[in-house]
Design a protein around this motif. Sequence first.
Motif, short mmCIF file in Angstrom:
data_model
loop_
_atom_site.label_atom_id
_atom_site.label_comp_id
_atom_site.label_asym_id
_atom_site.label_seq_id
_atom_site.Cartn_x
_atom_site.Cartn_y
_atom_site.Cartn_z
N UNK A 191 4.45 3.79 4.35
CA UNK A 191 2.91 4.48 4.69
C UNK A 191 2.57 3.09 5.08
N UNK A 192 1.67 4.13 6.14
CA UNK A 192 0.62 2.80 7.40
C UNK A 192 -0.69 3.11 7.03
N UNK A 193 -1.22 1.74 6.91
CA UNK A 193 -2.87 2.02 6.88
C UNK A 193 -3.47 3.22 5.86
N UNK A 194 -2.81 3.63 4.52
CA UNK A 194 -2.45 4.27 3.66
C UNK A 194 -2.47 4.74 2.26
N UNK A 195 -3.69 4.12 1.53
CA UNK A 195 -3.96 4.17 -0.01
C UNK A 195 -3.70 5.72 -0.61
N UNK B 223 -10.31 1.28 6.44
CA UNK B 223 -9.67 2.39 5.41
C UNK B 223 -9.79 1.24 4.20
N UNK B 224 -9.58 1.02 3.03
CA UNK B 224 -10.53 -0.03 2.14
C UNK B 224 -9.25 -0.66 2.04
N UNK B 225 -8.85 -2.10 2.75
CA UNK B 225 -7.68 -2.89 3.00
C UNK B 225 -7.29 -3.57 0.75
N UNK B 226 -7.59 -3.53 0.56
CA UNK B 226 -7.69 -3.68 -1.52
C UNK B 226 -7.17 -2.13 -1.69
N UNK B 227 -7.86 -1.55 -1.60
CA UNK B 227 -6.34 -0.17 -2.70
C UNK B 227 -5.83 -0.05 -1.68
N UNK B 228 -4.92 -0.31 -0.84
CA UNK B 228 -3.82 -0.20 -0.35
C UNK B 228 -2.96 -1.55 -1.33
N UNK B 229 -3.51 -2.40 -1.29
CA UNK B 229 -2.98 -3.84 -1.69
C UNK B 229 -2.28 -2.67 -3.34
N UNK B 230 -3.73 -2.26 -3.65
CA UNK B 230 -3.19 -1.67 -5.37
C UNK B 230 -1.76 -1.45 -5.50
N UNK B 231 -2.17 0.26 -4.49
CA UNK B 231 -1.81 0.81 -5.04
C UNK B 231 -0.30 0.73 -4.76
N UNK B 232 -0.17 -0.88 -3.88
CA UNK B 232 1.69 -1.27 -3.55
C UNK B 232 1.80 -1.62 -5.11
N UNK B 233 0.73 -2.36 -5.47
CA UNK B 233 0.98 -3.07 -6.88
C UNK B 233 1.39 -1.90 -8.14
#
Length: 232
Positions: A120-124, A185-195
């Motif tokens: 995915x590209x810059x997507x939470x 885009x909220x970058x922390x939500x992308x990290x949370x998605x990955x977790x």
Amino acid sequence: MVTAQHTIRLPAGDFVYRETGMADRPTVLALHGMGRDGSDWDATAQALAPEFRLVAPNLRGHGQSVRTEQYSLEAMRDDVVAFVEALQLNDFVLLGFSLGGVVAYLYAQAHPERVRQLITVDTPLPTTWEQPAPPAQAPEGVRHDWNATTQLFPELHATNARWWHDLARITCPALLLRGGEASWMPQDRIEETARQLPDARVIEIPGGGHPLHRTQFDAFVGHLARFLRREE
């Protein structure tokens, strides 16, 4: 490499898609963002050919694909389900940007057995966060069905607990590229998605912003190709 355009009839109506590369190569199914269409992936398709075949449908309400009265993320997911069945795709790579990235998450958690790799590209995955709502009337120059924007906006800014829970169903290797501080885009939500994904990594492309597959194309394609070849 020549890109061919096709039309296919799915339950929701006629959908247009673009295809680049040879049918015997591994398939990358690429989903575009809001307001774009399958041609957004043309440069990516050329960069990956002839090693990979890239198939890029226009989502409903976009390009020359069907416009419908109702739009939802799960309806778009179901369009992809029907598209995959019609083309008899299996063990394919799923690539999505923004709106297409969300649809990719929903497809991969519903049909994990079909997806070889997810990018995915810059997507939470959608969570509750504040952003100004789109105007009721389409701005001048908009080419897609503005009803898709207005109807999907609430879903894209709300937390769906079931979707978050079902991220754990996506067991394939996943790569989440993000655009860093230059992105809205909220970058922390992308990290949370990955977790929440069993096998995921996040790579930031500095200065990429949101559409990093366009703004930092060389870096994007480099990471994408290495991941597809399982080199990183």
